[in-house]
Design an enzyme around this catalytic site. Structure first.
Site, mmCIF file in Angstrom:
data_model
loop_
_atom_site.group_PDB
_atom_site.id
_atom_site.type_symbol
_atom_site.label_atom_id
_atom_site.label_comp_id
_atom_site.label_asym_id
_atom_site.label_seq_id
_atom_site.Cartn_x
_atom_site.Cartn_y
_atom_site.Cartn_z
ATOM 1 C CG ASN A 32 -6.333 47.929 -58.106
ATOM 2 O OD1 ASN A 32 -6.958 46.930 -57.739
ATOM 3 N ND2 ASN A 32 -5.880 48.811 -57.254
ATOM 4 C CB ILE A 87 -1.663 37.104 -55.302
ATOM 5 C CG1 ILE A 87 -1.843 38.575 -55.730
ATOM 6 C CG2 ILE A 87 -0.209 36.852 -54.919
ATOM 7 C CD1 ILE A 87 -1.698 39.583 -54.594
ATOM 8 C CE1 TYR A 93 2.151 39.396 -50.523
ATOM 9 C CE2 TYR A 93 -0.042 39.752 -51.412
ATOM 10 C CZ TYR A 93 0.877 38.946 -50.772
ATOM 11 O OH TYR A 93 0.490 37.683 -50.409
ATOM 12 C CE LYS A 97 -4.723 42.637 -46.560
ATOM 13 N NZ LYS A 97 -4.885 41.179 -46.666
ATOM 14 C CG ASN A 151 -12.907 39.274 -55.948
ATOM 15 O OD1 ASN A 151 -13.769 39.720 -56.709
ATOM 16 N ND2 ASN A 151 -11.690 39.796 -55.878
ATOM 17 C CB THR A 207 -2.273 49.835 -47.641
ATOM 18 O OG1 THR A 207 -3.133 50.924 -47.396
ATOM 19 C CG2 THR A 207 -2.742 48.656 -46.839
ATOM 20 N NE ARG A 243 0.037 54.123 -55.537
ATOM 21 C CZ ARG A 243 -0.020 55.450 -55.357
ATOM 22 N NH1 ARG A 243 1.059 56.189 -55.549
ATOM 23 N NH2 ARG A 243 -1.142 56.030 -54.991
ATOM 24 C CB SER A 301 -1.267 45.740 -48.217
ATOM 25 O OG SER A 301 -1.326 46.889 -49.022
ATOM 26 C CE1 TYR A 322 -7.268 44.722 -48.451
ATOM 27 C CE2 TYR A 322 -5.849 46.636 -48.705
ATOM 28 C CZ TYR A 322 -6.063 45.281 -48.839
ATOM 29 O OH TYR A 322 -5.063 44.475 -49.333
HETATM 30 P P1 NAD Z 1 -8.333 38.092 -54.939
HETATM 31 O O1 NAD Z 1 -9.632 38.672 -54.543
HETATM 32 O O2 NAD Z 1 -8.097 37.790 -56.367
HETATM 33 O O3 NAD Z 1 -8.063 36.762 -54.101
HETATM 34 C C1 NAD Z 1 -8.557 36.550 -52.807
HETATM 35 C C2 NAD Z 1 -9.205 35.158 -52.791
HETATM 36 O O4 NAD Z 1 -9.685 34.880 -51.487
HETATM 37 C C3 NAD Z 1 -10.397 35.053 -53.742
HETATM 38 O O5 NAD Z 1 -10.299 33.857 -54.460
HETATM 39 C C4 NAD Z 1 -11.603 35.054 -52.809
HETATM 40 O O6 NAD Z 1 -12.681 34.321 -53.351
HETATM 41 C C5 NAD Z 1 -11.020 34.411 -51.576
HETATM 42 N N1 NAD Z 1 -11.664 34.761 -50.303
HETATM 43 C C6 NAD Z 1 -11.907 35.990 -49.789
HETATM 44 N N2 NAD Z 1 -12.466 35.874 -48.571
HETATM 45 C C7 NAD Z 1 -12.570 34.552 -48.309
HETATM 46 C C8 NAD Z 1 -13.045 33.796 -47.210
HETATM 47 N N3 NAD Z 1 -13.550 34.388 -46.120
HETATM 48 N N4 NAD Z 1 -12.981 32.452 -47.275
HETATM 49 C C9 NAD Z 1 -12.475 31.835 -48.366
HETATM 50 N N5 NAD Z 1 -12.012 32.490 -49.425
HETATM 51 C C10 NAD Z 1 -12.051 33.837 -49.402
HETATM 52 O O7 NAD Z 1 -7.198 39.071 -54.374
HETATM 53 P P2 NAD Z 1 -5.622 39.048 -54.612
HETATM 54 O O8 NAD Z 1 -5.272 40.256 -55.395
HETATM 55 O O9 NAD Z 1 -5.173 37.717 -55.064
HETATM 56 O O10 NAD Z 1 -5.137 39.312 -53.130
HETATM 57 C C11 NAD Z 1 -4.780 38.262 -52.253
HETATM 58 C C12 NAD Z 1 -4.422 38.834 -50.893
HETATM 59 O O11 NAD Z 1 -3.353 39.781 -51.053
HETATM 60 C C13 NAD Z 1 -5.559 39.620 -50.220
HETATM 61 O O12 NAD Z 1 -5.526 39.373 -48.830
HETATM 62 C C14 NAD Z 1 -5.209 41.065 -50.502
HETATM 63 O O13 NAD Z 1 -5.701 41.909 -49.511
HETATM 64 C C15 NAD Z 1 -3.698 41.015 -50.470
HETATM 65 N N6 NAD Z 1 -3.077 42.101 -51.243
HETATM 66 C C16 NAD Z 1 -3.440 42.284 -52.551
HETATM 67 C C17 NAD Z 1 -2.885 43.333 -53.285
HETATM 68 C C18 NAD Z 1 -3.296 43.593 -54.704
HETATM 69 O O14 NAD Z 1 -3.100 44.701 -55.171
HETATM 70 N N7 NAD Z 1 -3.835 42.624 -55.420
HETATM 71 C C19 NAD Z 1 -1.941 44.172 -52.672
HETATM 72 C C20 NAD Z 1 -1.596 43.940 -51.342
HETATM 73 C C21 NAD Z 1 -2.168 42.900 -50.633
HETATM 74 C C1 WQD Z 2 -2.119 53.201 -58.871
HETATM 75 C C2 WQD Z 2 -1.943 54.624 -59.417
HETATM 76 C C3 WQD Z 2 -3.815 56.053 -58.988
HETATM 77 C C4 WQD Z 2 -6.656 53.870 -61.488
HETATM 78 C C5 WQD Z 2 -4.465 50.024 -54.246
HETATM 79 C C6 WQD Z 2 -4.798 49.834 -52.790
HETATM 80 C C7 WQD Z 2 -3.693 49.130 -52.090
HETATM 81 C C8 WQD Z 2 -3.287 47.842 -52.811
HETATM 82 C C9 WQD Z 2 -3.177 47.985 -54.279
HETATM 83 C C10 WQD Z 2 -4.159 45.961 -51.669
HETATM 84 C C11 WQD Z 2 -2.425 55.714 -58.462
HETATM 85 C C12 WQD Z 2 -3.650 55.850 -60.476
HETATM 86 C C13 WQD Z 2 -5.519 54.278 -60.827
HETATM 87 C C14 WQD Z 2 -7.183 54.676 -62.552
HETATM 88 C C15 WQD Z 2 -5.370 56.221 -62.198
HETATM 89 N N1 WQD Z 2 -4.220 46.791 -52.596
HETATM 90 N N2 WQD Z 2 -4.881 55.437 -61.168
HETATM 91 N N3 WQD Z 2 -6.517 55.831 -62.862
HETATM 92 O O1 WQD Z 2 -3.942 53.021 -55.165
HETATM 93 O O2 WQD Z 2 -1.530 52.222 -55.232
HETATM 94 O O3 WQD Z 2 -3.254 50.742 -54.330
HETATM 95 O O4 WQD Z 2 -4.266 48.731 -54.810
HETATM 96 O O5 WQD Z 2 -3.507 45.978 -50.670
HETATM 97 O O6 WQD Z 2 -4.088 48.911 -50.782
HETATM 98 O O7 WQD Z 2 -5.013 51.101 -52.211
HETATM 99 O O8 WQD Z 2 -3.214 51.178 -56.773
HETATM 100 O O9 WQD Z 2 -3.753 50.609 -59.092
HETATM 101 O O10 WQD Z 2 -5.483 51.804 -57.698
HETATM 102 O O11 WQD Z 2 -3.458 53.049 -58.436
HETATM 103 O O12 WQD Z 2 -4.820 57.280 -62.515
HETATM 104 O O13 WQD Z 2 -8.219 54.369 -63.156
HETATM 105 O O14 WQD Z 2 -2.753 54.762 -60.595
HETATM 106 O O15 WQD Z 2 -4.213 57.367 -58.706
HETATM 107 O O16 WQD Z 2 -1.557 56.802 -58.605
HETATM 108 P P1 WQD Z 2 -2.982 51.923 -55.355
HETATM 109 P P2 WQD Z 2 -4.058 51.599 -58.040
#
Ligand code: NAD
Ligand code: WQD
Length: 337
Positions: A198, A12, A176, A152, A35, A126, A230, A124, A148
């Site tokens: 995911n 993101i 998000y 948050k 990551n 969550t 979702r 999130s 996790y």
């Molecule tokens: P991502 O892992 O791709 O990005 C996170 C970045 O932060 C990575 O580049 C990682 O190397 C860096 N990082 C982690 N810990 C660090 C630290 N201590 N110091 C410096 N860098 C660090 O994840 P993303 O999907 O881009 O998510 C970004 C943020 O959004 C996260 O906080 C995640 O929890 C939150 N979020 C993500 C989702 C999702 O589904 N992707 C949903 C809700 C919230």
């Molecule tokens: C979506 C749907 C699964 C994988 C997670 C975290 C949440 C957030 C986003 C950061 C569900 C189904 C999934 C697969 C499947 N991250 N599924 N087969 O669970 O909504 O959220 O990621 O904040 O905190 O919990 O996302 O993409 O894992 O699942 O059937 O191989 O797809 O059961 O219904 P989720 P997801």
């Protein structure tokens, strides 16, 4: 504005850096690449024709952050630097509490020390737990089932308490929903390490022939077709939401909380179908037992962000499927050359 994007090399974060640069802001990234890959930052520079000042640094490292803040005048911070694997957080809770909570505290300390007044936090959906749908910002939060999610909730609480005492701060918590998709160029996108947890990254690896079939976690939920529902949001819409949030902060005092979602739910099988139709690729799947900790259905009430930020999603599920596949097919090994 001069924006510090903590975690800006990630999924993101990289898309948000791109939108920030295109909107005329300057971007400083702090990332320890735990990551992510440096290549993502390079590609954002290529796509925009602009430079990013990069610090290879851990955001929990106070000394490293002192150096960054003393070398740069920061107008605002976006904090993406979190670990996000739910299952891993259950196995290694301390790693998650340390990384995700201490990073928030260190950045907040730097705000106090260096007079930074704008902070945007990646939260999130969550945090709502298994609540009534749609999820609304004013709801009482219910317990989340994993460390996790707790990180948050804790970060939100810390920032809420800080916003209450720093009257000249603007702090925004962005909750998000489920981000998927990629930049339409196919040059940046999600690059999961190992086997994806995911749904969308898994589907795209099945499409690429890297995995045999999708495992659908349960088809006996009380939803439209029995599979989980979702609120999938295009990562470019999400990135634009961050820039809107930052740009509205001059008028904001104190805390603001926004859902970033579309307000629409899509089931697992609906997403599979859309992916197949848009990309003309068959996605074989098998139905398996429900995954522990999963909620049947949730989606956002997206009204507040529309009213207060003037932000709405514009991309469809079809756009998300097309852009995901465009990225995956151009970069079968992610950022690894
Ligand atoms: P991502 O892992 O791709 O990005 C996170 C970045 O932060 C990575 O580049 C990682 O190397 C860096 N990082 C982690 N810990 C660090 C630290 N201590 N110091 C410096 N860098 C660090 O994840 P993303 O999907 O881009 O998510 C970004 C943020 O959004 C996260 O906080 C995640 O929890 C939150 N979020 C993500 C989702 C999702 O589904 N992707 C949903 C809700 C919230
Ligand atoms: C979506 C749907 C699964 C994988 C997670 C975290 C949440 C957030 C986003 C950061 C569900 C189904 C999934 C697969 C499947 N991250 N599924 N087969 O669970 O909504 O959220 O990621 O904040 O905190 O919990 O996302 O993409 O894992 O699942 O059937 O191989 O797809 O059961 O219904 P989720 P997801």
């Amino acid at each position: 504005m001069n924006i510090l994007v903590a975690g800006g090399a990630g999924y993101i974060g990289s898309h948000t850096c791109l939108v920030l640069l295109e909107a005329g802001h300057q971007v400083i990234v702090a990332d320890n690449l735990i990551n992510s890959k440096m290549e993502a930052v390079r590609r954002v520079e290529q796509l925009t024709g602009k430079n990013i000042k990069f610090y290879l640094a851990d955001v929990t490292d106070e000394k490293a952050m002192e150096q960054l803040f003393s070398e740069n005048k920061i107008d605002g911070i976006i904090h993406f630097a979190g670990l996000k694997a739910v299952g891993e957080s259950v196995e290694q809770p301390l790693k998650y509490y340390h990384n995700n909570v201490v990073s928030t505290m260190v950045l907040a300390k730097m705000m106090e020390r260096y007079g930074v007044k704008k902070f945007v936090f990646s939260s999130s959906a969550t945090v709502y737990g298994d609540n009534e749908i749609p999820f609304v910002e004013t709801m009482q939060l219910l317990p989340t089932t994993n460390p996790y999610g707790q990180t948050k909730v804790m970060s939100e609480q810390i920032l809420t308490d800080l916003a209450a005492v720093h009257e000249d701060w603007a702090v925004t918590l962005l909750r998000y929903f489920n981000p998927i998709g990629a930049h339409p160029s196919g040059r940046i996108g999600e690059d999961p390490q190992g086997i994806p947890n995911n749904l969308m990254p898994y589907i795209s690896q099945v499409a690429a022939g890297q995995r045999e079939y999708l495992r659908v976690w349960g088809d006996d939920y009380p939803t439209i077709d029995g599979t989980g529902v979702r609120d999938y949001i295009h990562v470019m819409d999400l990135a634009e939401g961050h820039v809107k949030a930052l740009e509205s902060m001059d008028e904001q005092k104190g805390l603001a909380v926004y859902n970033l979602g579309t307000g629409r739910g899509t089931s697992v099988l609906e997403l599979v179908k859309a992916f197949e139709t848009v990309n003309k690729i068959k996605i074989p799947y098998q139905v398996k037992e429900r995954r522990a900790g999963d909620i049947a259905e949730f989606y956002a009430d997206a009204g507040k962000a529309a009213r207060c930020l003037g932000w709405k999603t514009t991309r469809t599920i079809e756009d998300m499927c097309r852009d995901t596949w465009n990225w995956q097919s151009q970069n079968p090994r992610g950022y690894e050359e």
